[in-house]
Design an enzyme around this catalytic site. Structure first.
Site, PDB file in Angstrom:
ATOM      1  N   SER A  22       0.838  -1.209   0.000  1.00  0.00           N
ATOM      2  CA  SER A  22       0.000   0.000   0.000  1.00  0.00           C
ATOM      3  C   SER A  22       0.872   1.258   0.000  1.00  0.00           C
ATOM      4  O   SER A  22       0.363   2.373   0.075  1.00  0.00           O
ATOM      5  CB  SER A  22      -0.949  -0.001   1.210  1.00  0.00           C
ATOM      6  OG  SER A  22      -0.235  -0.163   2.417  1.00  0.00           O
ATOM      7  N   ASN A 109      -1.867  -3.346  13.038  1.00  0.00           N
ATOM      8  CA  ASN A 109      -3.329  -3.227  13.029  1.00  0.00           C
ATOM      9  C   ASN A 109      -3.821  -2.033  13.848  1.00  0.00           C
ATOM     10  O   ASN A 109      -4.717  -1.309  13.404  1.00  0.00           O
ATOM     11  CB  ASN A 109      -3.969  -4.528  13.537  1.00  0.00           C
ATOM     12  CG  ASN A 109      -3.576  -5.708  12.664  1.00  0.00           C
ATOM     13  OD1 ASN A 109      -2.982  -5.522  11.599  1.00  0.00           O
ATOM     14  ND2 ASN A 109      -3.873  -6.915  13.107  1.00  0.00           N
ATOM     15  N   THR A 154     -40.479  24.673  -9.274  1.00  0.00           N
ATOM     16  CA  THR A 154     -40.655  23.270  -8.887  1.00  0.00           C
ATOM     17  C   THR A 154     -40.783  22.534 -10.212  1.00  0.00           C
ATOM     18  O   THR A 154     -41.322  23.084 -11.186  1.00  0.00           O
ATOM     19  CB  THR A 154     -41.926  23.030  -8.029  1.00  0.00           C
ATOM     20  OG1 THR A 154     -43.063  23.362  -8.816  1.00  0.00           O
ATOM     21  CG2 THR A 154     -41.919  23.855  -6.754  1.00  0.00           C
ATOM     22  N   HIS A 155     -40.264  21.335 -10.270  1.00  0.00           N
ATOM     23  CA  HIS A 155     -40.243  20.554 -11.525  1.00  0.00           C
ATOM     24  C   HIS A 155     -39.540  21.324 -12.649  1.00  0.00           C
ATOM     25  O   HIS A 155     -39.820  21.106 -13.821  1.00  0.00           O
ATOM     26  CB  HIS A 155     -41.655  20.172 -11.976  1.00  0.00           C
ATOM     27  CG  HIS A 155     -42.504  19.593 -10.887  1.00  0.00           C
ATOM     28  ND1 HIS A 155     -42.565  18.249 -10.623  1.00  0.00           N
ATOM     29  CD2 HIS A 155     -43.303  20.197  -9.954  1.00  0.00           C
ATOM     30  CE1 HIS A 155     -43.381  18.038  -9.594  1.00  0.00           C
ATOM     31  NE2 HIS A 155     -43.831  19.199  -9.164  1.00  0.00           N
ATOM     32  N   LYS A 282     -17.343  29.278 -28.196  1.00  0.00           N
ATOM     33  CA  LYS A 282     -17.853  28.679 -26.965  1.00  0.00           C
ATOM     34  C   LYS A 282     -17.203  29.211 -25.689  1.00  0.00           C
ATOM     35  O   LYS A 282     -16.011  29.502 -25.654  1.00  0.00           O
ATOM     36  CB  LYS A 282     -17.651  27.153 -27.007  1.00  0.00           C
ATOM     37  CG  LYS A 282     -18.543  26.407 -27.964  1.00  0.00           C
ATOM     38  CD  LYS A 282     -20.038  26.534 -27.669  1.00  0.00           C
ATOM     39  CE  LYS A 282     -20.447  25.853 -26.389  1.00  0.00           C
ATOM     40  NZ  LYS A 282     -20.327  24.401 -26.457  1.00  0.00           N
ATOM     41  N   TYR A 316      -8.996  -7.718  12.586  1.00  0.00           N
ATOM     42  CA  TYR A 316      -8.390  -7.149  11.388  1.00  0.00           C
ATOM     43  C   TYR A 316      -8.363  -8.176  10.254  1.00  0.00           C
ATOM     44  O   TYR A 316      -8.059  -9.352  10.460  1.00  0.00           O
ATOM     45  CB  TYR A 316      -6.956  -6.666  11.663  1.00  0.00           C
ATOM     46  CG  TYR A 316      -6.297  -6.110  10.409  1.00  0.00           C
ATOM     47  CD1 TYR A 316      -6.517  -4.789  10.018  1.00  0.00           C
ATOM     48  CD2 TYR A 316      -5.500  -6.906   9.593  1.00  0.00           C
ATOM     49  CE1 TYR A 316      -5.961  -4.282   8.856  1.00  0.00           C
ATOM     50  CE2 TYR A 316      -4.938  -6.409   8.424  1.00  0.00           C
ATOM     51  CZ  TYR A 316      -5.170  -5.098   8.062  1.00  0.00           C
ATOM     52  OH  TYR A 316      -4.627  -4.605   6.911  1.00  0.00           O
TER      53      TYR A 316
HETATM   54  N1  ARG Z   1      -1.022  -1.597   5.049  1.00  0.00           N
HETATM   55  C1  ARG Z   1      -1.851  -2.412   5.900  1.00  0.00           C
HETATM   56  C2  ARG Z   1      -3.241  -1.749   6.053  1.00  0.00           C
HETATM   57  O1  ARG Z   1      -3.379  -0.672   5.644  1.00  0.00           O
HETATM   58  C3  ARG Z   1      -1.205  -2.566   7.168  1.00  0.00           C
HETATM   59  C4  ARG Z   1      -1.761  -3.582   8.078  1.00  0.00           C
HETATM   60  C5  ARG Z   1      -1.180  -4.860   7.820  1.00  0.00           C
HETATM   61  N2  ARG Z   1      -1.510  -5.726   8.884  1.00  0.00           N
HETATM   62  C6  ARG Z   1      -1.382  -7.033   8.782  1.00  0.00           C
HETATM   63  N3  ARG Z   1      -1.777  -7.727   9.769  1.00  0.00           N
HETATM   64  N4  ARG Z   1      -0.917  -7.557   7.684  1.00  0.00           N
HETATM   65  O2  ARG Z   1      -4.212  -2.293   6.532  1.00  0.00           O
END
Ligand code: ARG
Length: 471
Positions: A22, A109, A154-155, A282, A316
């Site tokens: 990510s 988490n 209205t409408h 335009k 999680y």
């Molecule tokens: N990038 C992950 C997220 O946004 C991090 C958490 C990852 N946790 C795990 N238990 N793999 O959720």
């Protein structure tokens, strides 16, 4: 090396890293991660889990990593899964064995969701500040338009005259509800989740309330399972922006209509208009159209992420990583939209003549004629019928409504005076109505509301910024 490599016999496959990382989108959380990590560190020292010297060392390493991130000199590695991993790796490089203690009594988490809460809390207040600017622009347009009036619809059919100010204030009041929702949602976002660990807390001596105080959170989680899996605050932020987006899209739609030659109610400033690559004549209202269009995207972000959360077991699950892109996108896009729409409105010119012309059509006094009959004792249903017949006669014979009314035995010359341009608007005087007297009262209460909201937002922002320093 990933953080969890020791458990597995093989390094992660390229495809797994590409799919699960990510880092490409979560760097927005960097500063919030650093802040939360520092608070966590103070907690570790307080609980004698690490020594004050170790705390100092790691804190300076966090500052250094933060500086590198801000200056763009931070070197990411292939195995940095996310911004949190990257920062921890760098801190460990810089602080050695002490750095390797930062993740004690913490899981990604609880770490990730804490950073996201700090981010969302901060950003919602930025969005609120931009909404206030738009409300100020709308309120200024209301003041500038004085007692000019226009047809209310209205409408999308001309209905009754209202002050132009009434129109602008209508949009501004809708935005006031968005401010309310933001303030309300911030109170639920403003909960610290650090200390929940991976899902069940820890055996180590931590004090989540103390850490929450360091970060200016007003509350701390009560249940570690809920803390790491709760994304209600993300859904709420997405909903708030989707609703705000709907409000903005309605303003956008009206600007598109009003700036068309068919309406001719407003002329947009050239700086906030676009041209056509092919048609030299335009002048297009692209800002208004894009504002209208973004609403679909905001609604998509909300429904998409709610679908992600549906049916997730506690606690999680990696699915939750899907929280970031929609919330980042909605926040960024709505800020861009607000920043573009406010000056578009502030700089546009109203064509009061065209606005008034539409409202001076005699038919817009029809309700007043019926109400006049009511004031003489006729039941409204019957009054409606009498006037409807006059309207129908005027339309079918092509004659002037005023003359038809004058000749009508129930109505007559006194009622016919109501058909005179400018009369009907003065009569809209009930509380919250669109006539000059009622709008003056409304404008004052809106100004008070705006001031109150600014106060509420400033108090929240200053409480957070005291803790978060330079944010
Ligand atoms: N990038 C992950 C997220 O946004 C991090 C958490 C990852 N946790 C795990 N238990 N793999 O959720």
């Amino acid at each position: 090396m990933t953080l969890w490599q020791a458990r597995l016999s093989q390094g992660p496959a390229r495809e797994l890293l590409d799919f699960s990382q990510s880092l490409s989108f979560d760097q927005k959380l960097a500063r919030f991660d650093v802040l939360a990590s520092k608070a966590h560190l103070i907690g570790l020292v307080k609980g004698s889990i690490i020594t004050p010297q170790e705390g100092e060392l790691v804190s300076s390493a966090l500052d250094k990593a933060d500086e590198e991130l801000q200056q763009g000199t931070f070197r990411f590695q292939d195995t940095d899964e996310d911004i949190h991993t990257a920062i921890e790796r760098r801190v460990t490089e810089l602080a050695g064995p002490a750095g390797a203690k930062i993740h004690t009594a913490r899981s990604r988490n609880d770490q990730v969701v804490t950073a996201l809460r700090l981010y969302t809390r901060h950003e919602l207040l930025e969005v609120a500040a931009l909404i206030i600017e738009l409300q100020e622009a709308l309120a200024q347009k209301a003041v500038d338009s004085q007692d000019h009036y226009m047809p209310g619809y209205t409408h999308l059919q001309r209905a009754q005259p209202v002050l132009v100010a009434h129109y602008f204030l209508a949009h501004a009041w809708a935005l006031a509800r968005d401010i309310d929702r933001i303030i309300d949602s911030v109170s639920r976002t403003d909960v610290s989740t650090l200390g929940a660990g991976a899902l069940a807390g820890t055996s180590l001596n931590i004090d989540p309330q103390f850490v929450a105080d360091q970060l200016g959170f007003s509350r701390v989680f009560s249940n570690s399972l809920d803390a790491v899996s709760d994304r209600d605050f993300v859904i709420e932020a997405l909903f708030i922006i989707a609703t705000l987006g709907v409000h903005l899209s309605r303003i956008g739609e009206e600007l598109v209509l009003w700036s068309s030659q068919e309406f001719g109610f407003v002329s947009l400033a050239d700086a906030y208009s676009t041209g056509s690559s092919m048609m030299p004549h335009k002048k297009n209202p692209d800002v208004a159209e894009l504002v209208r269009g973004k609403a679909g995207r905001f609604i998509g972000n909300l429904t998409g992420f709610m679908a992600t959360c549906k049916g997730l077991p506690l606690a999680y699950n990696r699915d939750l990583q899907e929280d970031k892109e929609p919330v980042f996108d909605s926040i960024e896009q709505v800020k861009l939209a607000l920043r573009a729409l406010t000056p578009t409105i502030a700089s546009m010119t109203l064509n009061y003549e065209a606005l008034q012309l539409g409202a001076d059509s005699p038919f817009l006094a029809a309700t007043d004629l019926a109400e006049w009959l009511v004031s003489k004792g006729m039941p409204f249903r019957q009054a409606h019928e009498v006037v409807a017949r006059c309207v129908s006669e005027a339309l079918s014979t092509g004659s002037d409504l005023k003359q038809v009314v004058e000749a009508n035995e129930e109505l007559g010359p006194e009622a016919a005076r109501l058909v005179t341009p400018g009369v009907a608007i003065e009569r809209r005087s009930s509380p919250g109505a669109g006539g000059p007297e009622a709008v003056r009262v409304q404008a004052t209460s809106f100004a008070n509301r705006l001031e109150e909201d600014c106060g509420r937002l400033n108090r929240l922002a200053s409480r957070f910024s005291k803790i978060l320093g330079g944010f």
